[in-house]
Scaffold this motif. Structure first.
Motif, PDB file in Angstrom:
ATOM      1  N   PRO A  63      33.991  44.937 -43.213  1.00  0.00           N
ATOM      2  CA  PRO A  63      35.190  44.558 -42.509  1.00  0.00           C
ATOM      3  C   PRO A  63      34.934  43.712 -41.910  1.00  0.00           C
ATOM      4  CG  PRO A  63      34.404  47.322 -42.249  1.00  0.00           C
ATOM      5  CD  PRO A  63      33.896  46.257 -43.128  1.00  0.00           C
ATOM      6  N   ALA A  64      36.031  42.630 -41.844  1.00  0.00           N
ATOM      7  CA  ALA A  64      35.628  40.777 -41.234  1.00  0.00           C
ATOM      8  C   ALA A  64      35.023  41.984 -39.427  1.00  0.00           C
ATOM      9  CB  ALA A  64      37.053  40.774 -41.606  1.00  0.00           C
ATOM     10  N   GLY A  65      34.516  40.916 -39.131  1.00  0.00           N
ATOM     11  CA  GLY A  65      34.271  40.324 -37.912  1.00  0.00           C
ATOM     12  C   GLY A  65      33.501  41.660 -37.065  1.00  0.00           C
ATOM     13  N   LYS A  66      32.948  42.948 -37.810  1.00  0.00           N
ATOM     14  CA  LYS A  66      32.025  43.757 -37.872  1.00  0.00           C
ATOM     15  C   LYS A  66      30.071  43.874 -38.224  1.00  0.00           C
ATOM     16  CE  LYS A  66      35.561  46.879 -37.501  1.00  0.00           C
ATOM     17  NZ  LYS A  66      36.048  47.687 -36.056  1.00  0.00           N
ATOM     18  N   PHE A  67      30.517  43.140 -38.825  1.00  0.00           N
ATOM     19  CA  PHE A  67      29.075  42.933 -38.791  1.00  0.00           C
ATOM     20  C   PHE A  67      28.401  41.268 -38.720  1.00  0.00           C
ATOM     21  CE2 PHE A  67      29.775  46.758 -41.546  1.00  0.00           C
ATOM     22  CZ  PHE A  67      28.818  47.157 -40.531  1.00  0.00           C
ATOM     23  N   ARG A  68      27.740  41.132 -37.379  1.00  0.00           N
ATOM     24  CA  ARG A  68      27.528  39.408 -36.987  1.00  0.00           C
ATOM     25  C   ARG A  68      26.343  39.702 -37.276  1.00  0.00           C
ATOM     26  NH1 ARG A  68      30.756  39.331 -31.391  1.00  0.00           N
ATOM     27  NH2 ARG A  68      28.903  41.164 -31.884  1.00  0.00           N
ATOM     28  N   ALA A  69      25.141  38.555 -37.637  1.00  0.00           N
ATOM     29  CA  ALA A  69      24.204  37.737 -37.939  1.00  0.00           C
ATOM     30  C   ALA A  69      23.293  38.495 -36.297  1.00  0.00           C
ATOM     31  CB  ALA A  69      23.585  36.614 -37.648  1.00  0.00           C
ATOM     32  N   ARG A  70      23.545  38.795 -34.891  1.00  0.00           N
ATOM     33  CA  ARG A  70      23.149  38.976 -34.057  1.00  0.00           C
ATOM     34  C   ARG A  70      22.683  40.024 -33.760  1.00  0.00           C
ATOM     35  NH1 ARG A  70      27.626  35.433 -30.292  1.00  0.00           N
ATOM     36  NH2 ARG A  70      28.707  37.871 -30.372  1.00  0.00           N
ATOM     37  N   ASP A  71      24.329  40.830 -34.422  1.00  0.00           N
ATOM     38  CA  ASP A  71      23.979  42.119 -34.094  1.00  0.00           C
ATOM     39  C   ASP A  71      23.288  43.052 -35.111  1.00  0.00           C
ATOM     40  OD1 ASP A  71      26.514  42.660 -32.754  1.00  0.00           O
ATOM     41  OD2 ASP A  71      27.594  42.499 -34.372  1.00  0.00           O
ATOM     42  N   ILE A  72      23.169  42.709 -36.299  1.00  0.00           N
ATOM     43  CA  ILE A  72      22.395  42.558 -37.543  1.00  0.00           C
ATOM     44  C   ILE A  72      20.203  42.743 -37.148  1.00  0.00           C
ATOM     45  CG2 ILE A  72      21.483  42.564 -39.766  1.00  0.00           C
ATOM     46  CD1 ILE A  72      24.282  42.052 -41.192  1.00  0.00           C
ATOM     47  N   ASP A  73      20.680  41.709 -36.274  1.00  0.00           N
ATOM     48  CA  ASP A  73      19.010  41.435 -35.420  1.00  0.00           C
ATOM     49  C   ASP A  73      18.627  42.181 -34.704  1.00  0.00           C
ATOM     50  OD1 ASP A  73      19.079  39.029 -37.813  1.00  0.00           O
ATOM     51  OD2 ASP A  73      19.378  37.562 -36.276  1.00  0.00           O
ATOM     52  N   ALA A  74      19.419  42.463 -33.953  1.00  0.00           N
ATOM     53  CA  ALA A  74      19.317  43.443 -32.413  1.00  0.00           C
ATOM     54  C   ALA A  74      19.304  44.869 -33.476  1.00  0.00           C
ATOM     55  CB  ALA A  74      20.518  43.745 -31.704  1.00  0.00           C
ATOM     56  N   ALA A  75      20.167  45.233 -34.256  1.00  0.00           N
ATOM     57  CA  ALA A  75      20.152  47.192 -34.766  1.00  0.00           C
ATOM     58  C   ALA A  75      18.420  46.864 -35.759  1.00  0.00           C
ATOM     59  CB  ALA A  75      20.521  47.110 -35.957  1.00  0.00           C
TER      60      ALA A  75
END
Length: 81
Positions: A63-75
């Motif tokens: 989905p567009a805008g749901k997964f950003r690089a910073r969110d993945i890094d935080a996870a």
């Protein structure tokens, strides 16, 4: 010609995971062990261009805008799989 291999002293936790995986995949313990060994010792060769194309396909399906690089890094920092 196939060869027979006997495994000894398998840790209980490893045996339990193998047994669970075999049940989930509807395989015998022997078949599941062979699949696991093949996946590690005989990995499928993929050209870098194929790998990049596959990654782009997967990313486009999100989905567009749901997964950003910073969110993945935080996870990753939170030790999530």
């Amino acid at each position: 010609m196939p060869t027979t291999l006997t495994l000894k002293n398998i840790p209980d936790a490893l045996y339990d995971r193998l047994k669970l995986a075999a049940e989930m995949h509807r395989r015998s313990l022997n078949s599941e062990a062979i699949v696991c060994l093949e996946s590690v010792l005989l990995p499928t060769k993929m050209m870098p261009s194929e790998r990049i194309a596959r990654a782009r396909e997967l990313r486009a399906a999100l989905p567009a805008g749901k997964f950003r690089a910073r969110d993945i890094d935080a996870a990753k920092r939170e030790d999530r799989p």
